[in-house]
Design a protein around this motif. Sequence first.
Motif, PDB file in Angstrom:
ATOM      1  N   ILE A  46       0.883  -1.167   0.000  1.00  0.00           N
ATOM      2  CA  ILE A  46       0.000   0.000   0.000  1.00  0.00           C
ATOM      3  C   ILE A  46       0.921   1.218   0.000  1.00  0.00           C
ATOM      4  CG2 ILE A  46      -1.695   1.327   1.318  1.00  0.00           C
ATOM      5  CD1 ILE A  46      -2.787  -1.254   2.421  1.00  0.00           C
ATOM      6  N   ARG A  47       0.774   2.085  -0.983  1.00  0.00           N
ATOM      7  CA  ARG A  47       1.680   3.231  -1.102  1.00  0.00           C
ATOM      8  C   ARG A  47       0.905   4.496  -1.432  1.00  0.00           C
ATOM      9  NH1 ARG A  47       2.096   4.438  -6.374  1.00  0.00           N
ATOM     10  NH2 ARG A  47       1.889   2.781  -7.944  1.00  0.00           N
ATOM     11  N   LYS A  48       1.570   5.638  -1.295  1.00  0.00           N
ATOM     12  CA  LYS A  48       0.938   6.921  -1.575  1.00  0.00           C
ATOM     13  C   LYS A  48       0.598   7.050  -3.054  1.00  0.00           C
ATOM     14  CE  LYS A  48       2.379  10.019   2.133  1.00  0.00           C
ATOM     15  NZ  LYS A  48       2.997  11.325   2.438  1.00  0.00           N
ATOM     16  N   TYR A  49      -0.499   7.727  -3.287  1.00  0.00           N
ATOM     17  CA  TYR A  49      -0.951   7.963  -4.657  1.00  0.00           C
ATOM     18  C   TYR A  49       0.068   8.809  -5.398  1.00  0.00           C
ATOM     19  CZ  TYR A  49      -3.814   9.748  -8.502  1.00  0.00           C
ATOM     20  OH  TYR A  49      -4.297  10.088  -9.736  1.00  0.00           O
ATOM     21  N   ARG A  56      -9.364   3.956  -9.334  1.00  0.00           N
ATOM     22  CA  ARG A  56     -10.027   2.785  -8.753  1.00  0.00           C
ATOM     23  C   ARG A  56      -9.124   2.017  -7.795  1.00  0.00           C
ATOM     24  NH1 ARG A  56      -8.771  -2.085 -11.264  1.00  0.00           N
ATOM     25  NH2 ARG A  56      -7.417  -1.915 -13.089  1.00  0.00           N
ATOM     26  N   MET A  57      -7.804   2.287  -7.818  1.00  0.00           N
ATOM     27  CA  MET A  57      -6.882   1.588  -6.939  1.00  0.00           C
ATOM     28  C   MET A  57      -6.735   2.275  -5.578  1.00  0.00           C
ATOM     29  SD  MET A  57      -6.192  -0.923  -8.834  1.00  0.00           S
ATOM     30  CE  MET A  57      -4.989  -1.703  -7.767  1.00  0.00           C
ATOM     31  N   ILE A  58      -7.388   3.425  -5.375  1.00  0.00           N
ATOM     32  CA  ILE A  58      -7.269   4.143  -4.102  1.00  0.00           C
ATOM     33  C   ILE A  58      -7.864   3.307  -2.976  1.00  0.00           C
ATOM     34  CG2 ILE A  58      -8.035   6.162  -2.786  1.00  0.00           C
ATOM     35  CD1 ILE A  58      -7.903   7.781  -5.357  1.00  0.00           C
ATOM     36  N   ASP A  59      -7.139   3.175  -1.882  1.00  0.00           N
ATOM     37  CA  ASP A  59      -7.634   2.504  -0.684  1.00  0.00           C
ATOM     38  C   ASP A  59      -8.256   3.581   0.199  1.00  0.00           C
ATOM     39  OD1 ASP A  59      -7.814   1.404   1.985  1.00  0.00           O
ATOM     40  OD2 ASP A  59      -6.538  -0.230   1.290  1.00  0.00           O
ATOM     41  N   TRP A  60      -9.579   3.653   0.190  1.00  0.00           N
ATOM     42  CA  TRP A  60     -10.256   4.744   0.878  1.00  0.00           C
ATOM     43  C   TRP A  60     -10.192   4.610   2.393  1.00  0.00           C
ATOM     44  CZ3 TRP A  60     -10.900   8.777  -1.950  1.00  0.00           C
ATOM     45  CH2 TRP A  60     -11.103   8.641  -3.324  1.00  0.00           C
ATOM     46  N   ASN A  61     -10.057   3.395   2.906  1.00  0.00           N
ATOM     47  CA  ASN A  61      -9.931   3.213   4.361  1.00  0.00           C
ATOM     48  C   ASN A  61      -8.633   3.810   4.879  1.00  0.00           C
ATOM     49  OD1 ASN A  61     -12.374   1.840   4.692  1.00  0.00           O
ATOM     50  ND2 ASN A  61     -11.442  -0.129   4.177  1.00  0.00           N
ATOM     51  N   VAL A  62      -7.530   3.481   4.197  1.00  0.00           N
ATOM     52  CA  VAL A  62      -6.227   4.027   4.607  1.00  0.00           C
ATOM     53  C   VAL A  62      -6.202   5.532   4.372  1.00  0.00           C
ATOM     54  CG1 VAL A  62      -3.739   3.953   4.190  1.00  0.00           C
ATOM     55  CG2 VAL A  62      -5.083   1.836   4.115  1.00  0.00           C
ATOM     56  N   THR A  63      -6.768   5.962   3.250  1.00  0.00           N
ATOM     57  CA  THR A  63      -6.815   7.394   2.940  1.00  0.00           C
ATOM     58  C   THR A  63      -7.558   8.175   4.018  1.00  0.00           C
ATOM     59  OG1 THR A  63      -6.699   6.992   0.555  1.00  0.00           O
ATOM     60  CG2 THR A  63      -7.662   9.093   1.271  1.00  0.00           C
ATOM     61  N   ARG A  65      -7.928   7.312   7.162  1.00  0.00           N
ATOM     62  CA  ARG A  65      -7.176   7.312   8.431  1.00  0.00           C
ATOM     63  C   ARG A  65      -6.002   8.281   8.413  1.00  0.00           C
ATOM     64  NH1 ARG A  65      -7.536   1.603   8.003  1.00  0.00           N
ATOM     65  NH2 ARG A  65      -5.303   1.507   7.538  1.00  0.00           N
ATOM     66  N   THR A  66      -5.355   8.382   7.249  1.00  0.00           N
ATOM     67  CA  THR A  66      -4.122   9.178   7.180  1.00  0.00           C
ATOM     68  C   THR A  66      -4.333  10.602   6.680  1.00  0.00           C
ATOM     69  OG1 THR A  66      -3.650   8.446   4.922  1.00  0.00           O
ATOM     70  CG2 THR A  66      -2.790   7.087   6.734  1.00  0.00           C
ATOM     71  N   GLY A  67      -5.411  10.802   5.919  1.00  0.00           N
ATOM     72  CA  GLY A  67      -5.632  12.127   5.335  1.00  0.00           C
ATOM     73  C   GLY A  67      -4.912  12.316   4.019  1.00  0.00           C
TER      74      GLY A  67
END
Length: 299
Positions: A46-49, A56-63, A65-67
């Motif tokens: 899992i890495r920064k955009y 479609r590959m964005i992990d919205w849960n991690v996003t 949590r981290t902002g």
Amino acid sequence: MKKPNMSVHETDIHDIHLQFLKIVDEQLAGLFRSAFKGHGYELAEIRKYAPGDEIRMIDWNVTARTGDLYIRQNLEDKELSVFILVDASASGLVHSLESSKQSVITKLATLLTMLCVRNRDQVSIIKFTDEIEGYLPPSKTASQSIKAINLLYKEATHSKKTSIKTALQQLISLEKKNALVFLLSDFMDSNYQEELELVSELHDLICLQVSDPLDEALPNVGLIEMNAIESGTSGIINTSNRKLLKKINASLREQQGKLHRMLLDVNCEHLKLNANDDAVISLKHFFSQRKKGRNHVGA
């Protein structure tokens, strides 16, 4: 399909291989892959955009949590590590049906091995009685199928007795984890629950039980000679004696009940089939149920 002879000459190995390969490719390969898809997959990262990444590959849960925008990298296909434990003890030779339990166990083991090879997974075989009769180290090469057929059909056993514990201890000694383990047996044995629990904790354990009607009830057919192949003892039983027959059959049912409860306790998957059941159809049904997530005992 022609039933392979349990006494196999070298010239027959290739024919058996082709017979099973046709079944695997035409009926089972796709179901096997879909049933265990995900078991051999792992997350790459899992890495920064970064500009150019697909939305479609964005992990919205991690996003959340981290902002910051993070993407979930595509899953990488990782090969399965599969162990097939094959009971070759003499109890599998006793049968009241056209097919013996041993012939079905051997067929199942061969099909599973070839499925793994076709799926490019590492597969290993432990053939056992009350001792280790043969061991194929993990391999995913095409020759593993030929070696498996040779081990399962051609190489004779040294003992007639059963010790599931011995096979499980052998697997535990390999110090592997997170493998897919198939245990093929009639489970006419005892004193192996502790090892079964440990294997179930370490691996994804699937118990394939092949049974014969005589394992659960004797018919009323008058005087019959009973031979305990593994111990070498024999005796005459009068099955017309209702009291005796009731007692014997109650004991047989109790043994099956204990086995069922033990498999529930160790939290493994359990497929039970009759020696006259079509092994291919049984596997197809099991793979389909597994794909749907119905991973319960007695599936």
